[in-house]
Design a protein around this motif. Structure first.
Motif, mmCIF file in Angstrom:
data_model
loop_
_atom_site.group_PDB
_atom_site.id
_atom_site.type_symbol
_atom_site.label_atom_id
_atom_site.label_comp_id
_atom_site.label_asym_id
_atom_site.label_seq_id
_atom_site.Cartn_x
_atom_site.Cartn_y
_atom_site.Cartn_z
ATOM 1 N N GLU A 35 -48.948 18.622 9.980
ATOM 2 C CA GLU A 35 -49.436 19.298 8.787
ATOM 3 C C GLU A 35 -48.246 19.772 7.954
ATOM 4 N N HIS A 36 -48.235 19.404 6.686
ATOM 5 C CA HIS A 36 -47.145 19.759 5.793
ATOM 6 C C HIS A 36 -47.503 20.990 4.962
ATOM 7 N N HIS A 37 -46.495 21.805 4.690
ATOM 8 C CA HIS A 37 -46.649 23.022 3.904
ATOM 9 C C HIS A 37 -45.629 23.011 2.768
ATOM 10 N N PRO A 38 -45.987 23.573 1.617
ATOM 11 C CA PRO A 38 -45.037 23.629 0.497
ATOM 12 C C PRO A 38 -44.016 24.756 0.669
ATOM 13 N N LYS A 39 -42.886 24.582 0.043
ATOM 14 C CA LYS A 39 -41.828 25.596 0.035
ATOM 15 C C LYS A 39 -41.093 25.438 -1.287
ATOM 16 N N VAL A 40 -40.696 26.558 -1.885
ATOM 17 C CA VAL A 40 -39.930 26.531 -3.130
ATOM 18 C C VAL A 40 -38.535 27.086 -2.840
ATOM 19 N N TYR A 41 -37.529 26.362 -3.272
ATOM 20 C CA TYR A 41 -36.141 26.820 -3.180
ATOM 21 C C TYR A 41 -35.678 27.192 -4.583
ATOM 22 N N ARG A 42 -35.090 28.384 -4.734
ATOM 23 C CA ARG A 42 -34.510 28.821 -6.010
ATOM 24 C C ARG A 42 -33.146 29.414 -5.723
ATOM 25 N N VAL A 43 -32.129 28.875 -6.365
ATOM 26 C CA VAL A 43 -30.777 29.421 -6.197
ATOM 27 C C VAL A 43 -30.035 29.359 -7.521
ATOM 28 N N SER A 44 -29.003 30.173 -7.609
ATOM 29 C CA SER A 44 -28.118 30.127 -8.767
ATOM 30 C C SER A 44 -26.685 30.204 -8.264
ATOM 31 N N ALA A 45 -25.777 29.825 -9.138
ATOM 32 C CA ALA A 45 -24.365 29.754 -8.752
ATOM 33 C C ALA A 45 -23.505 29.908 -10.004
ATOM 34 N N HIS A 46 -22.209 29.594 -9.878
ATOM 35 C CA HIS A 46 -21.315 29.753 -11.029
ATOM 36 C C HIS A 46 -20.734 28.437 -11.544
ATOM 37 N N ASP A 47 -20.966 27.334 -10.823
ATOM 38 C CA ASP A 47 -20.554 26.012 -11.294
ATOM 39 C C ASP A 47 -21.325 24.955 -10.500
ATOM 40 N N LEU A 48 -21.056 23.684 -10.768
ATOM 41 C CA LEU A 48 -21.825 22.604 -10.156
ATOM 42 C C LEU A 48 -21.636 22.532 -8.645
ATOM 43 N N HIS A 49 -20.389 22.658 -8.172
ATOM 44 C CA HIS A 49 -20.144 22.593 -6.734
ATOM 45 C C HIS A 49 -20.793 23.771 -6.002
ATOM 46 N N SER A 50 -20.680 24.949 -6.559
ATOM 47 C CA SER A 50 -21.297 26.105 -5.901
ATOM 48 C C SER A 50 -22.825 26.014 -5.959
ATOM 49 N N LEU A 51 -23.362 25.318 -6.964
ATOM 50 C CA LEU A 51 -24.807 25.119 -7.031
ATOM 51 C C LEU A 51 -25.274 24.185 -5.915
ATOM 52 N N LEU A 52 -24.544 23.112 -5.683
ATOM 53 C CA LEU A 52 -24.862 22.216 -4.566
ATOM 54 C C LEU A 52 -24.771 22.978 -3.248
ATOM 55 N N PHE A 53 -23.694 23.742 -3.076
ATOM 56 C CA PHE A 53 -23.511 24.538 -1.860
ATOM 57 C C PHE A 53 -24.689 25.495 -1.665
ATOM 58 N N ALA A 54 -25.041 26.233 -2.706
ATOM 59 C CA ALA A 54 -26.114 27.226 -2.614
ATOM 60 C C ALA A 54 -27.461 26.567 -2.312
ATOM 61 N N PHE A 55 -27.710 25.418 -2.919
ATOM 62 C CA PHE A 55 -28.964 24.698 -2.702
ATOM 63 C C PHE A 55 -29.081 24.246 -1.250
ATOM 64 N N LEU A 56 -28.038 23.607 -0.736
ATOM 65 C CA LEU A 56 -28.061 23.156 0.654
ATOM 66 C C LEU A 56 -28.095 24.332 1.621
ATOM 67 N N ASP A 57 -27.350 25.380 1.293
ATOM 68 C CA ASP A 57 -27.307 26.560 2.163
ATOM 69 C C ASP A 57 -28.669 27.243 2.226
ATOM 70 N N GLU A 58 -29.354 27.333 1.097
ATOM 71 C CA GLU A 58 -30.688 27.931 1.086
ATOM 72 C C GLU A 58 -31.642 27.133 1.974
ATOM 73 N N ALA A 59 -31.575 25.822 1.888
ATOM 74 C CA ALA A 59 -32.424 24.981 2.734
ATOM 75 C C ALA A 59 -32.066 25.151 4.211
ATOM 76 N N LEU A 60 -30.773 25.241 4.510
ATOM 77 C CA LEU A 60 -30.325 25.416 5.885
ATOM 78 C C LEU A 60 -30.718 26.782 6.441
ATOM 79 N N VAL A 61 -30.581 27.826 5.642
ATOM 80 C CA VAL A 61 -30.978 29.178 6.076
ATOM 81 C C VAL A 61 -32.484 29.228 6.311
ATOM 82 N N THR A 62 -33.241 28.563 5.467
ATOM 83 C CA THR A 62 -34.695 28.513 5.651
ATOM 84 C C THR A 62 -35.039 27.813 6.963
ATOM 85 N N PHE A 63 -34.277 26.781 7.303
ATOM 86 C CA PHE A 63 -34.493 26.142 8.599
ATOM 87 C C PHE A 63 -34.152 27.115 9.736
ATOM 88 N N ALA A 64 -33.035 27.810 9.624
ATOM 89 C CA ALA A 64 -32.589 28.725 10.680
ATOM 90 C C ALA A 64 -33.548 29.889 10.885
#
Length: 130
Positions: A35-64
């Motif tokens: 059974e699948h459930h929806p999830k919304v990820y929202r993050v902000s950062a200060h540049d493109l690399h930090s945005l990628l980092f924050a996005f992946l980190d948010e997904a990883l923290v949600t897993f943890a």
């Protein structure tokens, strides 16, 4: 992790899915049929690399914290002025012993992080700590 797509949104989506596919095979029949459930990820950062980092980190923290494994992710908003991203995922709660276990990703890193955009294609590279 290396991912690509027709635009940056698609490359970000696939980079997150590549990380989770490393931790548990996303093409596993048991996982796909749960059974699948929806999830919304929202993050902000200060540049493109930090945005990628924050996005992946948010997904990883949600897993943890929730053992949530997305099997599909769609970036619904990517704001390059405010450096923010919003994505909607569909996924399952990981259950050890029920779902196949891959290699645990412990952290996102900036090491060799790279984002390339060309006409009709975006590539994203990110090294994760295992």
């Amino acid at each position: 992790l290396h991912s690509w797509g027709s635009n940056l949104e698609a490359a970000f989506e696939d980079n997150a899915l590549a990380m989770f596919n490393y931790m548990t095979p996303l093409d596993d029949d048991v996982l796909r049929n749960d059974e699948h459930h929806p999830k919304v990820y929202r993050v902000s950062a200060h540049d493109l690399h930090s945005l990628l980092f924050a996005f992946l980190d948010e997904a990883l923290v949600t897993f943890a914290t929730e053992l949530y494994v997305p099997t599909n992710i769609k970036v619904t908003k990517l704001d390059r002025e405010q450096w923010s991203i919003e994505a909607v995922a569909s996924g399952i709660k990981y259950v050890d012993g029920k779902h196949l276990q891959g290699t645990e990703v412990k952290a996102i890193t900036y090491s060799a992080m790279k984002v390339e955009e060309k006409e009709g294609r975006a590539d994203v590279w990110c090294i994760v700590d295992i």
